[in-house]
Scaffold this active site. Structure first.
Site, PDB file in Angstrom:
ATOM      1  N   CYS A   1       0.813  -1.220   0.000  1.00  0.00           N
ATOM      2  CA  CYS A   1       0.000   0.000   0.000  1.00  0.00           C
ATOM      3  C   CYS A   1       0.848   1.271   0.000  1.00  0.00           C
ATOM      4  CB  CYS A   1      -0.950  -0.012   1.195  1.00  0.00           C
ATOM      5  SG  CYS A   1      -0.213  -0.624   2.708  1.00  0.00           S
TER       6      CYS A   1
ATOM      7  N   GLN B   1       2.032   5.306   8.989  1.00  0.00           N
ATOM      8  CA  GLN B   1       1.038   4.393   8.435  1.00  0.00           C
ATOM      9  C   GLN B   1      -0.097   4.105   9.425  1.00  0.00           C
ATOM     10  OE1 GLN B   1       4.701   2.158   6.184  1.00  0.00           O
ATOM     11  NE2 GLN B   1       2.796   1.003   6.279  1.00  0.00           N
TER      12      GLN B   1
ATOM     13  N   ARG C   1       4.326   2.897  12.275  1.00  0.00           N
ATOM     14  CA  ARG C   1       2.873   2.780  12.507  1.00  0.00           C
ATOM     15  C   ARG C   1       2.460   3.875  13.466  1.00  0.00           C
ATOM     16  NH1 ARG C   1       0.091   0.060   9.388  1.00  0.00           N
ATOM     17  NH2 ARG C   1       0.713  -2.065   9.922  1.00  0.00           N
TER      18      ARG C   1
ATOM     19  N   HIS D   1      -2.241   6.331   4.691  1.00  0.00           N
ATOM     20  CA  HIS D   1      -0.820   6.332   4.973  1.00  0.00           C
ATOM     21  C   HIS D   1      -0.246   7.672   4.497  1.00  0.00           C
ATOM     22  CE1 HIS D   1      -1.260   2.350   6.207  1.00  0.00           C
ATOM     23  NE2 HIS D   1      -0.687   1.676   5.220  1.00  0.00           N
TER      24      HIS D   1
HETATM   25  P1  NAP Z   1      -8.257  -8.288   7.558  1.00  0.00           P
HETATM   26  O1  NAP Z   1      -9.079  -7.040   7.728  1.00  0.00           O
HETATM   27  O2  NAP Z   1      -7.583  -8.835   8.763  1.00  0.00           O
HETATM   28  O3  NAP Z   1      -9.196  -9.420   6.923  1.00  0.00           O
HETATM   29  C1  NAP Z   1      -8.725 -10.686   6.510  1.00  0.00           C
HETATM   30  C2  NAP Z   1      -9.738 -11.759   6.864  1.00  0.00           C
HETATM   31  O4  NAP Z   1      -9.837 -11.925   8.284  1.00  0.00           O
HETATM   32  C3  NAP Z   1     -11.184 -11.503   6.484  1.00  0.00           C
HETATM   33  O5  NAP Z   1     -11.389 -11.713   5.127  1.00  0.00           O
HETATM   34  C4  NAP Z   1     -11.916 -12.526   7.336  1.00  0.00           C
HETATM   35  O6  NAP Z   1     -11.852 -13.812   6.674  1.00  0.00           O
HETATM   36  C5  NAP Z   1     -11.064 -12.600   8.590  1.00  0.00           C
HETATM   37  N1  NAP Z   1     -11.674 -11.954   9.776  1.00  0.00           N
HETATM   38  C6  NAP Z   1     -11.601 -12.457  11.036  1.00  0.00           C
HETATM   39  N2  NAP Z   1     -12.183 -11.633  11.910  1.00  0.00           N
HETATM   40  C7  NAP Z   1     -12.658 -10.576  11.220  1.00  0.00           C
HETATM   41  C8  NAP Z   1     -13.370  -9.404  11.597  1.00  0.00           C
HETATM   42  N3  NAP Z   1     -13.694  -9.142  12.870  1.00  0.00           N
HETATM   43  N4  NAP Z   1     -13.728  -8.536  10.628  1.00  0.00           N
HETATM   44  C9  NAP Z   1     -13.393  -8.756   9.343  1.00  0.00           C
HETATM   45  N5  NAP Z   1     -12.720  -9.865   8.943  1.00  0.00           N
HETATM   46  C10 NAP Z   1     -12.339 -10.774   9.865  1.00  0.00           C
HETATM   47  O7  NAP Z   1      -7.103  -8.071   6.483  1.00  0.00           O
HETATM   48  P2  NAP Z   1      -6.853  -6.861   5.459  1.00  0.00           P
HETATM   49  O8  NAP Z   1      -6.278  -5.693   6.149  1.00  0.00           O
HETATM   50  O9  NAP Z   1      -8.073  -6.665   4.624  1.00  0.00           O
HETATM   51  O10 NAP Z   1      -5.649  -7.448   4.589  1.00  0.00           O
HETATM   52  C11 NAP Z   1      -5.819  -8.505   3.654  1.00  0.00           C
HETATM   53  C12 NAP Z   1      -4.555  -8.618   2.805  1.00  0.00           C
HETATM   54  O11 NAP Z   1      -4.370  -7.405   2.074  1.00  0.00           O
HETATM   55  C13 NAP Z   1      -3.267  -8.805   3.635  1.00  0.00           C
HETATM   56  O12 NAP Z   1      -2.398  -9.650   2.953  1.00  0.00           O
HETATM   57  C14 NAP Z   1      -2.693  -7.412   3.697  1.00  0.00           C
HETATM   58  O13 NAP Z   1      -1.290  -7.437   3.859  1.00  0.00           O
HETATM   59  C15 NAP Z   1      -3.067  -6.882   2.335  1.00  0.00           C
HETATM   60  N6  NAP Z   1      -3.177  -5.430   2.279  1.00  0.00           N
HETATM   61  C16 NAP Z   1      -3.788  -4.769   3.291  1.00  0.00           C
HETATM   62  C17 NAP Z   1      -3.890  -3.391   3.210  1.00  0.00           C
HETATM   63  C18 NAP Z   1      -4.542  -2.609   4.302  1.00  0.00           C
HETATM   64  O14 NAP Z   1      -4.411  -1.377   4.292  1.00  0.00           O
HETATM   65  N7  NAP Z   1      -5.241  -3.232   5.249  1.00  0.00           N
HETATM   66  C19 NAP Z   1      -3.384  -2.706   2.087  1.00  0.00           C
HETATM   67  C20 NAP Z   1      -2.783  -3.435   1.058  1.00  0.00           C
HETATM   68  C21 NAP Z   1      -2.688  -4.798   1.166  1.00  0.00           C
HETATM   69  P3  NAP Z   1     -12.948 -14.967   6.785  1.00  0.00           P
HETATM   70  O15 NAP Z   1     -14.254 -14.449   6.266  1.00  0.00           O
HETATM   71  O16 NAP Z   1     -12.386 -16.018   5.918  1.00  0.00           O
HETATM   72  O17 NAP Z   1     -12.979 -15.306   8.245  1.00  0.00           O
END
Ligand code: NAP
Length: 375
Positions: A139, A166, A272, A279
């Protein structure tokens, strides 16, 4: 425009996935998809989101047979999932397109990092080389490249030093919730003292500090106190004095530009901070030429339709160059553009961008559109 067939969404409940769905709804992207299929690793069988004909039960994201029926998989689930599923799915003969927000496949020789306003030719080359894995960049890297697009495209950058600030949403939905819990715990601790205007600020400060060090604050997901604090390390330790997040700054930028053989040196310190979304980054840029300041601003501002130049004044900066001003928009705000007293070929700038939009969801949905356009 062609309709794309069956598209599987894994990770749509998370931070990136939910922003992706929101953007796809706004842009009516689902009208161009034959059949969207929603998956979960933890909630298979429960109702999915309201798209097309209403909520269908969620499919099991670990079911290779179901996944292998898809034309495209968009995963926003994280690197662990990608490492577990992508290899076996490919080895089973699946030839669909895998679009991913996670870093796991980014540096793979058979994958292309996608940021089409900046590297559409590299994406087209990847498609004609038969690549089927198209991966969103880190990101912070994507936001830096959108912000400095005008300088990259002129090959004006000799080197960059970056300090990042970030947001916690970069760590996912659970970490966002935990930051708010930490803020609430800290506030609760000193609330009675805050109500007493005659109370000692040093007393408030030392109570907070003691609590931050006590191990009593909720830190299950973030690992450390972030409220009333900052954390100058993101991602794993590469055991050479840099973090993995910092390494991505140089490795991914040069891959996105297709110049791995002639890399631009980029030195990052990634931090962070307790902002919710967006960010921010402060750049010191070594320029190949002594470009006058007004020309520099114009080059940066004209490179793409999302960059917004913020005049380098106190009022404009505090109003327009902050996470709260930029969050939830596709704007890439760039301000504090100056020449450094250290030399006329050294410039500084500050940028703020929503890392869930241009830093994650937007390149994925735009890649889907690129695939749709293909004959
Ligand atoms: P995240 O919010 O932690 O979500 C990932 C998965 O966690 C969800 O699809 C869900 O899967 C599960 N989960 C468990 N408890 C949850 C809750 N209370 N609320 C929502 N989901 C929950 O991860 P993310 O930040 O979207 O990141 C996903 C990927 O994108 C990572 O590899 C990260 O490095 C990358 N990324 C993130 C960002 C960013 O700014 N966040 C930016 C660029 C790339 P299930 O439905 O299967 O349980």
């Amino acid at each position: 425009m062609n309709k794309i067939g069956r598209v599987g969404f894994v990770g749509w409940r998370g931070m990136v996935g939910s922003v992706l769905l929101e953007r796809m709804r706004q842009e009516n992207d689902f009208d161009r998809i034959g059949e969207p299929v929603f998956y979960s690793t933890s909630q298979a069988g429960q109702p999915g989101p309201e798209i097309h004909n209403g909520p269908e039960p969620l499919a099991d994201a670990l079911d290779l047979e179901s996944l292998s029926d898809l034309d495209v998989i968009i995963s926003c689930q994280g690197g662990e999932y990608t490492r577990k599923i992508h290899g076996p799915l490919r080895r089973s003969g699946w030839r669909g397109y895998w679009l991913d927000a996670a870093s796991a496949l980014r540096m793979d020789g058979n994958s292309t990092i996608i940021l089409d306003p900046v590297n559409r030719p590299v994406i087209e080359q990847g498609l004609s080389d038969g690549h089927r894995d198209f991966i969103g960049g880190n990101c912070t890297v994507s936001l830096m490249m959108m912000a400095l697009h005008g300088l990259f495209e002129r090959d004006l950058i000799e080197w960059i030093s970056v300090m990042t600030y970030q947001a916690i949403s970069g760590g996912g939905a659970r970490q966002m919730r935990e930051l708010l819990i930490q803020m609430g715990e800290i506030h609760g601790l000193v609330d009675p003292l805050l109500r007493n205007e005659a109370g000692s600020i040093l007393d408030i400060d030392s109570r907070i500090n003691r609590h931050l060090r006590s191990g009593m604050l909720t830190t299950d997901d973030i690992g450390y106190p972030l409220a009333a604090n900052l954390l100058p390390w993101i991602d794993s330790d590469l055991d050479d004095g840099t973090s993995r997040e910092e390494w991505k700054g140089v490795a991914e930028t040069n891959k996105i530009l297709g110049r791995e053989n002639n890399p631009i040196p980029i030195d990052s310190t990634c931090i962070r901070v307790g902002t919710m979304r967006c960010h921010s980054q402060a750049f010191t840029i070594g320029l190949r030429d002594d470009v006058p300041l007004d020309e520099l601003s114009e080059m940066i501002g004209r490179a793409n339709e999302w960059v917004r130049i913020v005049p380098n004044t106190r009022d404009a900066t505090l109003e327009c160059l902050t996470p709260s001003a930029v969050g939830g928009t596709l704007d890439i705000a760039v301000g504090r553009i100056r020449k450094s007293p250290a030399g006329s070929r050294i410039a500084t700038a500050f940028t703020v961008g929503d890392q869930l939009l241009w830093g994650a969801a937007e390149p994925l949905r735009r890649m889907l559109a690129i695939l749709e356009e293909r004959p």
